[in-house]
Every structure is written in structure tokens, then in C-alpha cells.
Write a protein that holds these residues in place. Structure first.
Motif, mmCIF file in Angstrom:
data_model
loop_
_atom_site.group_PDB
_atom_site.id
_atom_site.type_symbol
_atom_site.label_atom_id
_atom_site.label_comp_id
_atom_site.label_asym_id
_atom_site.label_seq_id
_atom_site.Cartn_x
_atom_site.Cartn_y
_atom_site.Cartn_z
ATOM 1 N N HIS A 28 -22.715 -20.055 35.974
ATOM 2 C CA HIS A 28 -23.559 -20.686 34.963
ATOM 3 C C HIS A 28 -23.486 -19.962 33.629
ATOM 4 C CE1 HIS A 28 -25.299 -21.852 38.838
ATOM 5 N NE2 HIS A 28 -25.842 -22.890 38.236
ATOM 6 N N LEU A 29 -23.631 -20.738 32.564
ATOM 7 C CA LEU A 29 -23.818 -20.197 31.220
ATOM 8 C C LEU A 29 -25.180 -20.675 30.722
ATOM 9 C CD1 LEU A 29 -22.812 -18.868 28.552
ATOM 10 C CD2 LEU A 29 -21.894 -21.118 27.932
ATOM 11 N N TYR A 30 -26.073 -19.742 30.388
ATOM 12 C CA TYR A 30 -27.370 -20.108 29.834
ATOM 13 C C TYR A 30 -27.366 -19.862 28.332
ATOM 14 C CZ TYR A 30 -32.260 -19.750 28.440
ATOM 15 O OH TYR A 30 -33.463 -19.903 27.763
ATOM 16 N N GLU A 77 -22.652 -14.909 36.145
ATOM 17 C CA GLU A 77 -23.612 -15.676 35.348
ATOM 18 C C GLU A 77 -23.699 -15.062 33.957
ATOM 19 O OE1 GLU A 77 -24.363 -18.208 36.916
ATOM 20 O OE2 GLU A 77 -24.619 -17.752 39.043
ATOM 21 N N ALA A 78 -23.894 -15.928 32.944
ATOM 22 C CA ALA A 78 -23.898 -15.436 31.567
ATOM 23 C C ALA A 78 -25.072 -15.989 30.773
ATOM 24 C CB ALA A 78 -22.583 -15.810 30.876
ATOM 25 N N ILE A 79 -25.528 -15.202 29.807
ATOM 26 C CA ILE A 79 -26.552 -15.627 28.860
ATOM 27 C C ILE A 79 -26.032 -15.383 27.451
ATOM 28 C CG2 ILE A 79 -27.704 -13.363 29.021
ATOM 29 C CD1 ILE A 79 -30.323 -14.754 28.302
ATOM 30 N N THR A 100 -17.640 -15.551 31.242
ATOM 31 C CA THR A 100 -17.536 -15.178 32.653
ATOM 32 C C THR A 100 -16.097 -14.963 33.097
ATOM 33 O OG1 THR A 100 -17.507 -17.523 33.273
ATOM 34 C CG2 THR A 100 -19.650 -16.399 33.303
ATOM 35 N N ARG A 101 -15.135 -15.330 32.269
ATOM 36 C CA ARG A 101 -13.728 -15.196 32.644
ATOM 37 C C ARG A 101 -13.293 -13.748 32.821
ATOM 38 N NH1 ARG A 101 -10.303 -16.336 34.380
ATOM 39 N NH2 ARG A 101 -8.564 -16.845 33.027
ATOM 40 N N PHE A 102 -14.169 -12.796 32.431
ATOM 41 C CA PHE A 102 -13.808 -11.385 32.592
ATOM 42 C C PHE A 102 -14.063 -10.863 33.998
ATOM 43 C CE2 PHE A 102 -14.320 -11.688 27.976
ATOM 44 C CZ PHE A 102 -13.163 -11.042 27.546
#
Length: 420
Positions: free
Chosen positions: A234-236, A346-348, A374-376
Motif C-alpha cells: 500500500h501507498l498512503y 507499506e509506504a506513507i 516500495t520498490r526498494f
């Protein structure tokens, strides 16, 4: 190249791997590194042989109607094989994770105690349509002193056999016995089932692939499992997210390689941010041909969006489709991730450090990002050289599993006749 649908003697292969592992455990770091460099060179030299085998797998896959994302994971090119080889060279440059003394103390009675790192032993690797895993897993296993038994999926079996044949050619020029790398060249499902229960020969199983494969291993294996996870990431986008950062990260995390497990599948957007930046969001989605499955708020403002069903929030699309959910605050975003996430990445995106910190503390995942893609979540990207998988469990190893994750500990005691 012999591929069989018949039952093969997996136990015999595991026994050979275990025996070879004893020899491997005695080699120096320099000898292991020299072997990896030799394997890298021979992969570069024999790429045409591997590509020819891969063409057979691709032909079979197209005839069976495999989806584009699946074909992408299966496809090899000269450049990708060069990347495999370079990965081995990078692993050779990394520190040896074995033979390290973590702690050293002497008891009152004079008994010296050391805790040292040692290889796991024999790794059983079960994976699907990713021929790169054959090389990555082999390189990491050998560098960490482990023998490995490889069981790839039937869709890539010709490619994998060709790669292992080349690896064996290379190992014959080194001090690592070629039996340290075993490939189960069978499409028989019983061969996989055998791996599940050979505790006396296999020390750990690592499944890498789709959810059904991973659960089959977790639910049926009596051998300890290092569980890797599917990526419903997810990206928030928070109320205080920078517009350019948010949109750039969204595009990269979704489209850089949609078929990989660290690509995002759902974007969660704060309602206030959406109210101010919906035009920029719509323009970005349209320009990049991202197909949206949205909640009622999203379908009202994006005519091309289709209503998201319950399954969309849990779906790993592995393509340019994306689900979009609107929320009123970071707590709602965290709750959505808790409900549908797979504890992968997960990312914000936010300029508010307190909000970012709250997100980082509350979200349970192997990898968390603030203002980054998140690709890292990848062993190579994080400096591990390569990875054997991304663990979403909490015991022993979590996140991208590099060399250290393939070791355990041993206590070594030296005395002078002490008795208790």
C-alpha cells in the motif's frame, strides 16, 4: 537436457547435497569467493545456451495462454543474465556471514564459551516462474556455506535446468563440489511433496512465489519453513503529502515493474489531499494508463474507474491496475492496511514527521517507507548483493533475506578438564 514427469529420487539428491555441504563448510572465504566469480564468468560466456532454453519455456507458456505479467517474470535476456552474473560478483564482495564470533566469555571455572555463526546446512528452495531465483539462491547459499536443493516451477523448468547445467560446469573448476547445488528436474508434484518431509536431510525450506505455493509449503511441511510473502503493498498519501513526491512515488511503485511483489496494489488517499489535488491525480493516472478500481468517492471523480469490490482490496494485480481507497485520517489508513495487507512493504507520503512516525509504529510490515517507493524492498537495492526471498514472518529473519539470514548460531566451548 533431461526433464522428466516421472518420480525422481529426491532423497538421493538431498543426501548428496548434505554430503557436499560438509566439504563446503570447510572452505575458506577466498575459495568461496573465487567459485562465485567463476560462476559469474561462465554465465556470461554461456548466455546463448540459457536463452535458447528459455525460448522453449516462453513458447510453451504462450501456447498455454500465460498472462503478460507471468511471461515477463519468465523471460530472460542477455542483459538479465548479465545482471545475474553481476549479482554473484556483488555477493562475492560481501563479508562472509559464517565463522563470526558474536560473543566470547569465560566462566568462573575457566570454561571458555563462544557463540559463532554457522551455515543452516541444506536449503530446500521451492519457487515458480523466476529463473533469476536459481542464480540468486545458489550464490547466496554457497557464499554462506550452505548446500541447496532447487525445485523450480514447471513453467521455467527448461531454463532452470540450463542454468544449473552451466553452474555445474563452473563448479567443476572450483573447490565447491557440484553436488552442493541440486536441481529437481521433474514436473512430478510428488517430488515437491518429498521435500516437505525430509527433516533428516533438509534443514530449512524457502518457498518463493504466489500465495497458493507459499501456503502449500507452510501448511504441509514438517521441515522448518522460512516463509516469504505475497505483496499486497500500500501507498498512503497523507493530507500533508507533497504533490510531486506523492505522484512520482505512486507511478514508480506501481509501474516500474508491476509484476513484482514490492509493487503497490492499493493507494490510500486522505480526503483533504484528494480535494485539493484530484486534477493532478487524474491527469497522472490517465497519462500512465493506470486502470483504477475505486471506492464510491473515487468513482465519482474518475469516470473511467470501476467500483472496487471486496476482493480488490486484497488483490495482487501484478499489472497496471490499482485499487484506490479514501480515508479521513492516518488511523483509517492503518486499519485498512491491517485488514488487507500482507506484512510486506507499506509506504506513507507526508511532510508531517509526527504522522509518519505514527504510521511507522502502528503498521506491521517487514519494510516501511516514508516519502520513498516500495520498490526498494529488494536485496540488491538495499546492498545485500542479492536476496533469497522477502520474509514476512517474524522469527529468525524478516524482510529481504541476504547472507546473514542463511546462518544460525553454534556455541563452542573450550575447557581444560572441567566437569559439572
Amino acid at each position: 537436457m533431461t526433464i522428466t514427469t516421472n518420480k525422481v529420487n529426491v532423497e538421493e539428491q538431498a543426501i548428496r547435497a548434505k554430503k557436499a555441504g560438509k566439504t563446503l563448510s570447510l572452505l575458506t572465504t577466498e575459495e568461496k569467493n573465487e567459485a562465485l566469480l567463476t560462476l559469474a564468468d561462465i554465465l556470461d560466456q554461456e548466455y546463448e545456451t540459457i536463452l535458447k532454453a528459455n525460448e522453449e519455456d516462453l513458447k510453451n507458456g504462450r501456447e498455454k495462454g500465460y498472462e503478460a505479467a507471468f511471461i515477463d517474470r519468465l523471460t530472460l535476456t542477455k542483459e538479465r543474465i548479465e545482471d545475474f552474473a553481476q549479482g554473484l560478483r556483488e555477493v562475492a564482495e560481501l563479508d562472509d556471514p559464517t565463522g563470526i564470533t558474536n560473543s566470547d566469555w569465560t566462566l568462573d571455572n575457566g570454561l571458555n564459551v563462544k557463540q559463532v555463526t554457522v551455515p543452516l546446512g541444506v536449503i530446500g528452495m521451492i519457487y515458480e516462474a523466476r529463473p533469476n531465483v536459481t542464480v540468486d539462491a545458489t550464490g547466496l547459499a554457497l557464499k554462506s556455506g550452505n548446500a541447496i536443493v532447487l525445485k523450480g516451477g514447471s513453467s521455467a523448468i527448461i531454463s532452470n535446468q540450463a542454468i544449473v547445467d552451466v553452474i555445474h560446469q563452473g563448479l567443476e573448476q572450483t573447490k565447491i563440489p557440484k553436488d552442493a547445488v541440486q536441481f529437481i528436474a521433474s514436473t512430478d508434484r510428488e517430488a515437491t511433496q518429498q521435500l516437505f518431509t525430509m527433516k533428516e536431510h533438509i534443514d530449512v525450506l524457502i518457498p518463493r512465489g504466489g500465495g497458493s505455493l507459499i501456503q502449500a509449503v507452510v501448511n504441509n511441511a514438517t521441515v522448518p519453513v522460512l516463509e516469504t510473502g505475497v505483496g499486497n503493498c500500500h501507498l498512503y498519501i497523507d493530507a500533508e503529502a507533497d504533490v510531486q513526491k506523492a505522484l512520482a512515488i505512486l507511478v514508480n511503485a506501481k509501474l516500474d515493474r508491476p509484476a513484482v511483489c514490492n509493487a503497490i496494489e492499493t493507494t490510500i488517499i486522505h480526503q483533504h489531499w484528494l480535494d485539493k489535488n484530484k486534477d493532478a491525480l487524474i491527469d497522472t493516472l490517465q497519462k500512465n494508463n493506470i486502470h483504477v478500481h475505486g471506492d464510491s468517492t473515487i468513482t465519482e471523480i474518475i469516470p473511467s474507474a470501476v467500483p472496487a469490490e471486496e476482493t480488490d482490496w486484497a488483490n495482487e494485480y501484478l499489472c497496471s491496475d490499482i485499487a484506490i481507497k479514501t480515508v479521513a485520517n492516518v488511523s483509517e489508513a492503518v486499519q485498512h492496511i491491517e485488514t488487507y495487507g500482507t506484512k510486506h512493504s507499506e509506504a506513507i507520503v507526508t511532510e508531517n514527521k509526527e504522522t509518519a512516525e505514527k504510521f511507522m509504529k502502528l503498521v506491521d510490515a517487514a519494510a516501511l517507507y516514508h516519502n520513498a517507493s516500495t520498490r526498494f524492498t529488494d536485496g540488491s537495492a538495499l546492498g545485500f548483493g542479492a536476496e533469497i526471498g522477502i520474509s514476512t514472518q517474524k522469527l529468525h529473519a524478516r524482510g529481504p533475506m541476504g547472507l546473514k539470514a542463511l546462518t544460525t548460531i553454534k556455541y563452542i566451548m573450550h575447557g581444560d578438564g572441567q566437569i559439572r
